[in-house]
Design a protein around this motif. Structure first.
Motif, short mmCIF file in Angstrom:
data_model
loop_
_atom_site.label_atom_id
_atom_site.label_comp_id
_atom_site.label_asym_id
_atom_site.label_seq_id
_atom_site.Cartn_x
_atom_site.Cartn_y
_atom_site.Cartn_z
N ALA A 58 1.54 32.38 -0.52
CA ALA A 58 1.26 33.14 0.91
C ALA A 58 1.41 34.52 0.34
O ALA A 58 0.53 35.23 0.78
CB ALA A 58 2.29 32.87 1.72
N GLY A 59 2.31 35.04 -0.52
CA GLY A 59 2.31 36.38 -0.71
C GLY A 59 1.12 36.91 -1.58
O GLY A 59 0.70 37.90 -1.51
N LEU A 60 0.84 35.85 -2.47
CA LEU A 60 -0.32 36.35 -3.24
C LEU A 60 -1.66 36.36 -2.57
O LEU A 60 -2.56 37.09 -2.90
CB LEU A 60 -0.43 35.30 -4.53
N ILE A 61 -1.82 35.36 -1.66
CA ILE A 61 -3.00 35.22 -0.79
C ILE A 61 -3.14 36.74 -0.01
O ILE A 61 -4.12 37.13 0.11
CB ILE A 61 -2.99 34.17 0.11
N SER A 62 -1.97 36.99 0.55
CA SER A 62 -1.89 38.25 1.33
C SER A 62 -2.29 39.56 0.69
O SER A 62 -2.83 40.51 0.91
CB SER A 62 -0.48 38.53 2.14
N ALA A 63 -1.86 39.52 -0.58
CA ALA A 63 -2.00 40.66 -1.58
C ALA A 63 -3.32 40.77 -2.24
O ALA A 63 -3.83 41.84 -2.69
CB ALA A 63 -0.78 40.79 -2.45
N ALA A 64 -4.14 39.56 -2.25
CA ALA A 64 -5.27 39.65 -2.98
C ALA A 64 -6.52 40.34 -2.27
O ALA A 64 -6.27 40.29 -1.14
CB ALA A 64 -5.44 38.09 -3.15
N SER A 65 -7.44 40.39 -2.83
CA SER A 65 -8.67 40.94 -2.04
C SER A 65 -9.60 39.65 -1.80
O SER A 65 -9.38 38.58 -2.13
CB SER A 65 -9.49 41.92 -2.93
N ALA A 66 -10.38 40.03 -0.69
CA ALA A 66 -11.52 38.69 -0.51
C ALA A 66 -11.95 38.10 -1.54
O ALA A 66 -11.94 36.88 -1.38
CB ALA A 66 -12.18 39.29 0.59
N GLU A 67 -12.41 38.64 -2.63
CA GLU A 67 -13.28 37.80 -3.61
C GLU A 67 -12.31 37.17 -4.40
O GLU A 67 -12.87 36.24 -5.08
CB GLU A 67 -14.21 38.73 -4.47
N GLN A 68 -11.18 37.37 -4.45
CA GLN A 68 -10.13 36.64 -5.47
C GLN A 68 -9.84 35.40 -5.02
O GLN A 68 -9.87 35.00 -3.84
CB GLN A 68 -8.98 37.38 -5.75
N LYS A 69 -10.03 34.40 -5.98
CA LYS A 69 -9.60 32.96 -5.78
C LYS A 69 -8.05 32.66 -6.14
O LYS A 69 -7.70 33.04 -7.05
CB LYS A 69 -10.53 32.05 -6.57
N ILE A 70 -7.28 32.17 -5.05
CA ILE A 70 -5.93 31.84 -5.27
C ILE A 70 -5.71 30.19 -5.45
O ILE A 70 -5.90 29.67 -4.40
CB ILE A 70 -5.08 32.32 -4.03
N ILE A 71 -5.24 29.89 -6.34
CA ILE A 71 -5.20 28.79 -6.71
C ILE A 71 -3.76 28.23 -6.94
O ILE A 71 -2.73 28.68 -7.92
CB ILE A 71 -5.85 27.99 -8.11
N GLY A 72 -3.18 27.20 -6.19
CA GLY A 72 -1.81 26.83 -6.28
C GLY A 72 -1.43 25.44 -6.81
O GLY A 72 -2.21 24.51 -6.41
N ILE A 73 -0.58 25.24 -7.68
CA ILE A 73 -0.46 23.85 -8.31
C ILE A 73 0.78 23.43 -7.73
O ILE A 73 1.96 23.79 -7.99
CB ILE A 73 -0.37 24.02 -9.89
N SER A 74 0.73 22.24 -7.09
CA SER A 74 1.98 21.69 -6.21
C SER A 74 2.89 21.15 -7.34
O SER A 74 2.39 20.47 -8.13
CB SER A 74 1.59 20.90 -5.36
N ALA A 75 4.34 21.56 -7.13
CA ALA A 75 5.39 20.77 -8.04
C ALA A 75 5.91 19.67 -7.34
O ALA A 75 6.74 18.96 -7.89
CB ALA A 75 6.49 22.09 -8.24
N LEU A 76 5.38 19.39 -6.22
CA LEU A 76 5.89 18.32 -5.51
C LEU A 76 4.79 17.34 -5.09
O LEU A 76 3.63 17.39 -5.34
CB LEU A 76 6.38 18.55 -4.04
N LYS A 77 5.16 16.06 -5.29
CA LYS A 77 4.23 14.90 -4.94
C LYS A 77 3.93 14.48 -3.70
O LYS A 77 4.82 14.47 -2.84
CB LYS A 77 5.19 13.53 -5.59
N GLY A 78 2.57 14.59 -3.51
CA GLY A 78 2.00 14.12 -2.12
C GLY A 78 2.45 15.08 -0.88
O GLY A 78 2.54 14.38 0.00
N ALA A 79 2.65 16.39 -1.43
CA ALA A 79 3.02 17.12 -0.15
C ALA A 79 1.95 17.71 0.40
O ALA A 79 1.85 18.94 0.44
CB ALA A 79 3.88 18.53 -0.96
N PHE A 80 1.27 16.95 1.23
CA PHE A 80 -0.32 17.29 1.82
C PHE A 80 0.24 18.29 2.83
O PHE A 80 -0.89 18.65 3.61
CB PHE A 80 -0.92 16.07 2.12
#
Ligand SMILES: *Cc1c(COP(=O)(O)O)cnc(C)c1O
Length: 297
Positions: free
Chosen positions: A176-198
């Motif tokens: 969430a911090g990275l998304i807030s700090a990024a600019s509109a064109e940047q793509k933020i990709i999170g890799i979940s360390a948890l199983k099935g945490a939908f």
């Protein structure tokens, strides 16, 4: 104690990814301090600033026996002149984990509660009696808006110039911090360390202003069995990745993110000339729970 973003650096991975015609950089937050490595320190700054504004003197938080968050809280509180109290999941073990021994060195007052009470985040009576006033509670893992503000404030400058930013996700506060700090064109990709945490995406959205909601991608296929689980393949990858890049990783979070990044790059997910920033969020202290000799670093 010297914990500072100035100890971090950016490593450019030239060799392993040359054929793919993209740039791959790693932001080495693991280097900010030998024990308090990584994102937990940054998340805490927002919480501790708020505690100080409210003139609170005692910080209470929650974690397991190997929790990066507990050690970071103990250390950050000690250096901010605050008393820390750690509520630990499960009965008190015969011998304390390295992680818990470290928290004690930073003067954290530890209390062990049953898994059932832990699920309810019960603060034991002994704690409220000993610290009757001035208590500030930090959620497990540093979850919350204050945590993501800390990340956004401290990392904003480091993100410029990249097309894609990849980070490991536990509570989602860092993402969430990275998304807030990024600019509109940047793509933020999170890799979940948890199983099935939908439900994670919804939790992350609660930390974001409306216009940034769902402005990210979460990958759920790189958990290697679930939170804090690992497989021989993951451990082999950690050693191979270290040999190729010189970068150590932790098996709970960052190794899964580096594995995902490596997989996506090799499958040519990213267009030519993409510039990737992989956030090394630290957590190396957790590797001490692996049998000795498992890792080559
Ligand atoms: C806690 C942690 C994460 C996950 O951060 P969240 O903000 O909880 O999503 C990632 N990497 C490491 C090393 C961590 O300790």
């Amino acid at each position: 104690m010297e914990v500072s973003l100035q100890n971090s650096r950016i490593d450019s991975l030239k060799k392993p990814y040359q054929p793919f015609e993209i740039e791959v950089d790693v932001l080495r937050l693991d280097l900010i301090h030998p024990v308090i490595s990584g994102n937990k320190w940054f998340k805490l700054q927002g919480h501790l600033n708020e505690a100080k504004e409210q003139t609170k003197k005692t910080i209470i938080t929650f974690g397991g026996a190997y929790s990066n968050h507990l050690v970071a809280t103990a250390a950050a509180c000690q250096s901010a002149g605050l008393q820390s109290v750690g509520i630990v999941r499960g009965e008190m073990p015969q011998s304390l984990s390295h992680t818990l021994q470290d928290t004690a060195k930073f003067d954290m007052d530890l209390y062990f509660i049953s898994r059932q009470d832990y699920t309810l985040k019960k603060i034991p009576d002994a704690v409220t009696q000993k610290y009757p006033a001035d208590i500030y509670v930090v959620a497990e893992g540093g979850f919350g808006e204050k945590g993501s503000e800390g990340i956004a404030d401290l990392l904003k400058e480091s993100l410029a110039n990249y097309t894609h930013i990849l980070a490991s996700v536990g509570t989602g506060t860092t993402l969430a911090g990275l998304i807030s700090a990024a600019s509109a064109e940047q793509k933020i990709i999170g890799i979940s360390a948890l199983k099935g945490a939908f439900e994670l995406a919804d939790r992350i959205n609660t930390l974001l202003p409306y216009h940034l909601q769902n402005n990210f991608t979460l990958l759920h296929d790189f958990h290697f069995g679930g939170y804090a689980k690992h497989t021989p393949q993951l451990l082999r990858f950690m050693n191979d990745w270290f040999t190729q890049t010189g970068i150590p990783s932790d098996f709970v979070y960052t190794a899964k993110m580096f594995f995902a990044a490596d997989h996506l790059i090799r499958n040519q997910t990213f267009e030519h000339s993409s510039r990737l920033l992989l956030i090394h969020s630290g957590g190396l202290q957790g590797n001490r729970s692996l049998p000795e000799g498992t890792l080559i670093f």
